[in-house]
Design a protein around this motif. Structure first.
Motif, short mmCIF file in Angstrom:
data_model
loop_
_atom_site.label_atom_id
_atom_site.label_comp_id
_atom_site.label_asym_id
_atom_site.label_seq_id
_atom_site.Cartn_x
_atom_site.Cartn_y
_atom_site.Cartn_z
N VAL A 196 -11.13 9.32 -5.96
CA VAL A 196 -11.14 8.11 -6.78
C VAL A 196 -9.68 7.79 -7.11
CG1 VAL A 196 -11.97 7.00 -8.89
CG2 VAL A 196 -13.36 8.78 -7.78
N VAL A 197 -9.28 6.57 -6.78
CA VAL A 197 -7.88 6.15 -6.97
C VAL A 197 -7.84 4.86 -7.77
CG1 VAL A 197 -5.72 5.56 -5.79
CG2 VAL A 197 -7.33 7.10 -4.68
N TRP A 198 -6.91 4.81 -8.71
CA TRP A 198 -6.62 3.57 -9.44
C TRP A 198 -5.21 3.14 -9.01
CZ3 TRP A 198 -9.11 7.75 -11.48
CH2 TRP A 198 -10.41 7.53 -11.93
N VAL A 199 -5.12 1.93 -8.47
CA VAL A 199 -3.85 1.42 -7.94
C VAL A 199 -3.32 0.36 -8.89
CG1 VAL A 199 -2.70 0.42 -5.94
CG2 VAL A 199 -4.75 1.82 -5.61
N ARG A 200 -2.07 0.56 -9.35
CA ARG A 200 -1.41 -0.37 -10.27
C ARG A 200 -0.38 -1.20 -9.52
NH1 ARG A 200 -0.86 4.57 -12.07
NH2 ARG A 200 1.41 4.59 -11.86
N LEU A 255 -5.23 7.93 0.81
CA LEU A 255 -4.39 8.06 -0.38
C LEU A 255 -2.91 7.89 -0.02
CD1 LEU A 255 -3.90 8.70 -3.37
CD2 LEU A 255 -3.98 11.12 -2.76
N ASP A 256 -2.49 8.54 1.06
CA ASP A 256 -1.09 8.42 1.50
C ASP A 256 -0.74 6.97 1.79
OD1 ASP A 256 -0.90 11.17 1.30
OD2 ASP A 256 -1.03 11.53 3.46
N TRP A 257 -1.65 6.25 2.44
CA TRP A 257 -1.42 4.84 2.76
C TRP A 257 -1.32 4.00 1.48
CZ3 TRP A 257 -4.62 0.46 2.16
CH2 TRP A 257 -4.19 -0.69 2.84
N LEU A 258 -2.22 4.26 0.54
CA LEU A 258 -2.20 3.51 -0.73
C LEU A 258 -0.91 3.78 -1.50
CD1 LEU A 258 -5.87 4.18 -1.87
CD2 LEU A 258 -4.92 1.95 -1.22
N ALA A 259 -0.46 5.03 -1.54
CA ALA A 259 0.72 5.41 -2.32
C ALA A 259 2.02 4.98 -1.65
CB ALA A 259 0.72 6.92 -2.54
N ARG A 260 1.99 4.85 -0.34
CA ARG A 260 3.20 4.51 0.41
C ARG A 260 3.63 3.07 0.15
NH1 ARG A 260 1.41 6.31 5.25
NH2 ARG A 260 0.71 4.28 5.94
N GLY A 261 2.68 2.23 -0.25
CA GLY A 261 3.03 0.85 -0.54
C GLY A 261 3.08 -0.02 0.69
N ASP A 262 2.59 0.48 1.83
CA ASP A 262 2.53 -0.30 3.07
C ASP A 262 1.26 -1.14 3.04
OD1 ASP A 262 3.03 -1.22 5.64
OD2 ASP A 262 2.09 0.51 6.59
N THR A 263 1.09 -1.85 1.93
CA THR A 263 -0.14 -2.59 1.64
C THR A 263 0.22 -4.02 1.26
OG1 THR A 263 0.04 -1.95 -0.68
CG2 THR A 263 -1.26 -0.49 0.73
N ASP A 275 2.77 -0.33 -7.68
CA ASP A 275 3.71 0.30 -8.62
C ASP A 275 3.37 1.76 -8.85
OD1 ASP A 275 5.07 -2.11 -8.88
OD2 ASP A 275 3.95 -2.70 -10.67
N GLY A 276 2.13 2.14 -8.57
CA GLY A 276 1.76 3.54 -8.75
C GLY A 276 0.28 3.74 -8.51
N VAL A 277 -0.08 5.00 -8.24
CA VAL A 277 -1.48 5.36 -8.06
C VAL A 277 -1.81 6.58 -8.90
CG1 VAL A 277 -1.61 4.41 -5.72
CG2 VAL A 277 -1.03 6.81 -6.05
#
Length: 93
Positions: free
Chosen positions: A8-12, A61-69, A74-76
């Motif tokens: 479960v990830v929350w993306v800011r 998760l790595d893709w979400l945190a990398r910011g290649d989106t 700003d953070g996960v």
């Protein structure tokens, strides 16, 4: 055999109104064997729930945190758990 996991990830950041959920779904389907959903929250974050092989969840998760989106991440914040099931595919909610 790969260990099954629930992530479960929350993306800011600037992650609503930019196609973020659609790209997250496409990435999850590309990784394969993941089910779950991406959901816009009222506070501007996107919640992502993924279940499947732990390696696949980690890749998402790595893709979400990398910011290649789309938009700007700003953070996960993530929580790992045991799968609960109940998802047929990876959906957008």
């Amino acid at each position: 055999m790969s260990e099954e996991a629930r992530l479960v990830v929350w993306v800011r950041g600037q992650v609503q109104g930019v196609g973020f959920r659609w790209f997250t779904r496409a990435r999850a389907l590309e990784i394969g064997e993941l089910s779950g959903f991406a959901l816009n929250l009222d506070d501007g974050r996107v919640q992502v729930v993924a279940e499947g092989p732990r390696a696949g969840c980690q890749s998402l998760l790595d893709w979400l945190a990398r910011g290649d989106t789309p938009g700007r991440v700003d953070g996960v914040t993530e929580i790992w758990d045991t799968p609960r099931g109940g998802y047929d595919t990876f959906a957008i909610r």
